[in-house]
Motif scaffolding. Structure first.
Motif, mmCIF file in Angstrom:
data_model
loop_
_atom_site.group_PDB
_atom_site.id
_atom_site.type_symbol
_atom_site.label_atom_id
_atom_site.label_comp_id
_atom_site.label_asym_id
_atom_site.label_seq_id
_atom_site.Cartn_x
_atom_site.Cartn_y
_atom_site.Cartn_z
ATOM 1 N N ALA A 97 -0.011 -19.845 10.911
ATOM 2 C CA ALA A 97 1.233 -19.694 11.674
ATOM 3 C C ALA A 97 2.447 -19.944 10.785
ATOM 4 C CB ALA A 97 1.245 -20.650 12.863
ATOM 5 N N LYS A 98 2.343 -20.915 9.884
ATOM 6 C CA LYS A 98 3.439 -21.201 8.956
ATOM 7 C C LYS A 98 3.637 -20.025 8.000
ATOM 8 C CE LYS A 98 2.438 -26.069 9.331
ATOM 9 N NZ LYS A 98 1.526 -27.073 8.828
ATOM 10 N N ASN A 99 2.524 -19.431 7.555
ATOM 11 C CA ASN A 99 2.611 -18.271 6.673
ATOM 12 C C ASN A 99 3.282 -17.096 7.378
ATOM 13 O OD1 ASN A 99 1.379 -19.517 4.471
ATOM 14 N ND2 ASN A 99 -0.670 -18.866 5.079
ATOM 15 N N ILE A 100 2.919 -16.878 8.638
ATOM 16 C CA ILE A 100 3.521 -15.784 9.421
ATOM 17 C C ILE A 100 5.022 -16.022 9.578
ATOM 18 C CG2 ILE A 100 3.639 -14.720 11.712
ATOM 19 C CD1 ILE A 100 0.577 -15.262 11.920
ATOM 20 N N GLU A 101 5.392 -17.241 9.959
ATOM 21 C CA GLU A 101 6.802 -17.572 10.128
ATOM 22 C C GLU A 101 7.558 -17.337 8.817
ATOM 23 O OE1 GLU A 101 9.712 -21.378 11.117
ATOM 24 O OE2 GLU A 101 7.554 -21.610 11.374
ATOM 25 N N PHE A 102 6.952 -17.776 7.709
ATOM 26 C CA PHE A 102 7.601 -17.599 6.410
ATOM 27 C C PHE A 102 7.827 -16.126 6.078
ATOM 28 C CE2 PHE A 102 7.064 -16.309 2.054
ATOM 29 C CZ PHE A 102 8.190 -16.884 1.482
ATOM 30 N N VAL A 103 6.770 -15.287 6.176
ATOM 31 C CA VAL A 103 6.913 -13.890 5.749
ATOM 32 C C VAL A 103 7.883 -13.138 6.654
ATOM 33 C CG1 VAL A 103 4.939 -12.801 6.954
ATOM 34 C CG2 VAL A 103 5.669 -11.947 4.702
ATOM 35 N N ARG A 104 7.864 -13.428 7.940
ATOM 36 C CA ARG A 104 8.824 -12.783 8.852
ATOM 37 C C ARG A 104 10.256 -13.174 8.510
ATOM 38 N NH1 ARG A 104 5.400 -13.379 14.466
ATOM 39 N NH2 ARG A 104 4.343 -11.356 14.325
ATOM 40 N N GLN A 105 10.476 -14.470 8.237
ATOM 41 C CA GLN A 105 11.820 -14.943 7.886
ATOM 42 C C GLN A 105 12.263 -14.358 6.549
ATOM 43 O OE1 GLN A 105 13.791 -16.926 10.045
ATOM 44 N NE2 GLN A 105 15.279 -16.020 8.635
ATOM 45 N N PHE A 106 11.349 -14.293 5.596
ATOM 46 C CA PHE A 106 11.683 -13.713 4.285
ATOM 47 C C PHE A 106 12.150 -12.266 4.452
ATOM 48 C CE2 PHE A 106 10.803 -11.126 0.617
ATOM 49 C CZ PHE A 106 11.347 -11.863 -0.420
ATOM 50 N N LEU A 107 11.385 -11.476 5.198
ATOM 51 C CA LEU A 107 11.749 -10.067 5.393
ATOM 52 C C LEU A 107 13.092 -9.943 6.107
ATOM 53 C CD1 LEU A 107 8.295 -8.476 6.303
ATOM 54 C CD2 LEU A 107 9.506 -8.376 4.109
ATOM 55 N N ALA A 108 13.302 -10.760 7.138
ATOM 56 C CA ALA A 108 14.572 -10.716 7.879
ATOM 57 C C ALA A 108 15.742 -11.086 6.963
ATOM 58 C CB ALA A 108 14.520 -11.665 9.086
ATOM 59 N N ASP A 109 15.559 -12.143 6.161
ATOM 60 C CA ASP A 109 16.623 -12.581 5.250
ATOM 61 C C ASP A 109 16.972 -11.508 4.227
ATOM 62 O OD1 ASP A 109 16.665 -15.005 6.584
ATOM 63 O OD2 ASP A 109 15.628 -16.122 4.988
ATOM 64 N N GLU A 110 15.977 -10.713 3.821
ATOM 65 C CA GLU A 110 16.192 -9.670 2.807
ATOM 66 C C GLU A 110 16.579 -8.321 3.424
ATOM 67 O OE1 GLU A 110 16.305 -10.196 -0.465
ATOM 68 O OE2 GLU A 110 15.854 -12.320 -0.131
ATOM 69 N N GLY A 111 16.647 -8.262 4.758
ATOM 70 C CA GLY A 111 17.060 -7.037 5.429
ATOM 71 C C GLY A 111 15.962 -6.004 5.605
ATOM 72 N N TYR A 112 14.712 -6.427 5.580
ATOM 73 C CA TYR A 112 13.581 -5.511 5.764
ATOM 74 C C TYR A 112 12.988 -5.671 7.160
ATOM 75 C CZ TYR A 112 13.488 -5.003 0.665
ATOM 76 O OH TYR A 112 13.803 -4.746 -0.641
ATOM 77 N N VAL A 113 12.380 -4.613 7.645
ATOM 78 C CA VAL A 113 11.631 -4.646 8.901
ATOM 79 C C VAL A 113 10.223 -4.162 8.572
ATOM 80 C CG1 VAL A 113 11.433 -3.654 11.209
ATOM 81 C CG2 VAL A 113 13.690 -4.172 10.275
ATOM 82 N N ALA A 114 9.207 -4.894 9.023
ATOM 83 C CA ALA A 114 7.822 -4.476 8.773
ATOM 84 C C ALA A 114 7.527 -3.193 9.538
ATOM 85 C CB ALA A 114 6.854 -5.571 9.184
ATOM 86 N N ALA A 115 6.997 -2.199 8.829
ATOM 87 C CA ALA A 115 6.624 -0.924 9.459
ATOM 88 C C ALA A 115 5.407 -1.113 10.354
ATOM 89 C CB ALA A 115 6.341 0.124 8.395
ATOM 90 N N SER A 116 4.495 -1.998 9.948
ATOM 91 C CA SER A 116 3.345 -2.348 10.783
ATOM 92 C C SER A 116 2.830 -3.705 10.334
ATOM 93 C CB SER A 116 2.250 -1.281 10.723
ATOM 94 O OG SER A 116 1.722 -1.188 9.430
ATOM 95 N N GLN A 117 2.026 -4.319 11.211
ATOM 96 C CA GLN A 117 1.510 -5.652 10.919
ATOM 97 C C GLN A 117 0.260 -5.926 11.734
ATOM 98 O OE1 GLN A 117 4.832 -8.156 11.919
ATOM 99 N NE2 GLN A 117 4.518 -7.970 14.107
ATOM 100 N N ASP A 118 -0.564 -6.802 11.185
ATOM 101 C CA ASP A 118 -1.716 -7.350 11.901
ATOM 102 C C ASP A 118 -1.760 -8.815 11.498
ATOM 103 O OD1 ASP A 118 -4.043 -7.317 13.566
ATOM 104 O OD2 ASP A 118 -5.269 -7.382 11.753
ATOM 105 N N LEU A 119 -1.182 -9.666 12.337
ATOM 106 C CA LEU A 119 -0.995 -11.078 12.013
ATOM 107 C C LEU A 119 -1.600 -11.963 13.089
ATOM 108 C CD1 LEU A 119 2.790 -10.822 11.031
ATOM 109 C CD2 LEU A 119 0.869 -11.097 9.445
ATOM 110 N N GLY A 120 -1.982 -13.184 12.671
ATOM 111 C CA GLY A 120 -2.464 -14.184 13.620
ATOM 112 C C GLY A 120 -3.919 -13.990 13.993
#
Length: 196
Positions: free
Chosen positions: A120-143
């Motif tokens: 869960a911490k890893n998911i929170e981190f990668v989502r925040q990183f992408l948001a901070d850098e202005g990216y949106v994930a095209a697709s995901q399979d998380l959790g």
């Protein structure tokens, strides 16, 4: 992105390169497939759609800091390094344009209660990183509560995810627990990495 057990034909031939924790691989070859097995770890697949070049990384935030300003401590610096390294490699070997990037993210499963939900911490981190850098994930399979195998074709951008049975998940959990107990975090280089 498929979730069934049989591989699509394009993943069943060519050169398969395994991406281990701490790795970052990039290729434009049509016959290359990157493969990794994830428990609570995260893997990002980044591709320049125009240049048809892409890559995969694999990282784990091994510990959480108590500091409010540096919530994930050295682990986040490593996670940020892993993401920046992959993005920069794809940009430098591709068109150099952030707008051409397609990002897919995978992993972050809770496969061992002893890991205190590192996933869960890893998911929170990668989502925040992408948001901070202005990216949106095209697709995901998380959790989830399972390990997964991820296959990625860097040339075409196709990804395939297979959820793994509990025996494989238990082995992945053992490996990740050993890493977390050793608190092995590959240090990021002292120089800052600039995203372009």
């Amino acid at each position: 992105m498929a979730f069934n057990s049989s591989l699509p034909p394009e993943f069943d031939r060519g050169v398969v390169t395994t991406v281990h924790q701490g790795d970052c691989h990039v290729s434009s070859a049509p016959d290359v497939t990157f493969s990794t097995v994830l428990g609570s770890c995260i893997s990002a697949c980044v591709r320049d759609r125009v240049a048809q070049i892409g890559g995969m990384n694999h990282f784990l935030l091994a510990e959480q800091s108590g500091s409010a300003k540096d919530r994930y401590g050295a682990s986040a610096r490593y996670g940020a390094f892993a993401m920046e390294q992959l993005i920069n490699k794809v940009l430098s070997q591709g068109t150099g344009k952030k707008a051409n990037l397609e990002i897919k993210i995978f992993g972050g499963g809770k496969i061992n209660s002893a890991l205190d939900d590192v996933g869960a911490k890893n998911i929170e981190f990668v989502r925040q990183f992408l948001a901070d850098e202005g990216y949106v994930a095209a697709s995901q399979d998380l959790g989830g509560t399972y390990a997964r195998r991820v296959l990625f074709k860097p040339h075409s951008g196709r990804a395939f995810v297979k959820r793994l049975d509990s025996d494989v998940g238990a082995n992945v959990a053992k490996e990740e627990l050993a890493i977390a107990k050793r608190r092995v975090v590959v240090p990021a280089p002292l120089d800052d990495i600039e995203l372009f």
